[in-house]
Design a protein around this motif. Sequence first.
Motif, mmCIF file in Angstrom:
data_model
loop_
_atom_site.group_PDB
_atom_site.id
_atom_site.type_symbol
_atom_site.label_atom_id
_atom_site.label_comp_id
_atom_site.label_asym_id
_atom_site.label_seq_id
_atom_site.Cartn_x
_atom_site.Cartn_y
_atom_site.Cartn_z
ATOM 1 N N THR A 39 0.848 -1.188 0.000
ATOM 2 C CA THR A 39 0.000 0.000 0.000
ATOM 3 C C THR A 39 0.885 1.239 0.000
ATOM 4 O O THR A 39 2.055 1.177 0.406
ATOM 5 N N ASN A 62 2.390 3.300 -10.543
ATOM 6 C CA ASN A 62 1.419 2.668 -11.435
ATOM 7 C C ASN A 62 1.370 1.158 -11.225
ATOM 8 O O ASN A 62 0.324 0.527 -11.403
ATOM 9 N N ARG A 65 -1.076 0.039 -8.619
ATOM 10 C CA ARG A 65 -2.487 0.331 -8.883
ATOM 11 C C ARG A 65 -3.140 -0.729 -9.754
ATOM 12 O O ARG A 65 -4.058 -0.439 -10.508
ATOM 13 N N GLY A 69 -4.594 -5.115 -6.752
ATOM 14 C CA GLY A 69 -3.500 -4.778 -5.867
ATOM 15 C C GLY A 69 -2.343 -5.748 -6.023
ATOM 16 O O GLY A 69 -2.402 -6.689 -6.798
#
Length: 216
Positions: A39, A62, A65, A69
Amino acid sequence: MVAAGLLAFVLVVTLLQDRNLTTEILVAEREIQPGTPLTPDLVSVTEVPADTELVESLATLNDLRAADGVRAAHRIGAGDPITNTALAPGSTPSVLRAMSLPIERVNAVGGDLTAGDRVDVISVVAGVATYIAVDLEVLATQSTEARTGALSASALSTYFVTVSVDDQTALELALAMEQGAVTVLRSTGAEPVAANERQLVGPNAVGRTSVEDSNG
């Protein structure tokens, strides 16, 4: 005023050019253990020269994302740049491990296995033959030959097949090897064995007479 305007324009162009010469990479804020969801709070963004060696192998925001995940594929040290190979799909139930199976060559396609092959693993316990695992990827193979007396070295060699497994399959394989010998089959290109065809009860099975009985 015209000169000042031109100077400002030149400075802006120079700054833009300098920014084009860098790229943003991710660095671990703290140690990240395998399987941890990656994260934004676990990483920081750092700019490095665009011509930095191996920069294309480094992850960017990127890459975090993805639709499902991503997770850490292996341990990432605090302050370490995060590489693409350190990322595993977030939808994967658990990060895969590498496990070596010590096995006799005769029970591993005569030792004719190479990295990239797909294999199934069968165990026979108390007269019941079971596919313990199917469609595993072979990561590596290795043999350790015993050269004793006049016996053939190949006959005494211990063969190791290293496969990629999830956490549950690793436990099942470890238990199967503890209970007895296992057999490795090359299944490269074959359809995976159907779930209802992964067990066969022999006539001498202890307390079991059929697959249907074993399934309830």
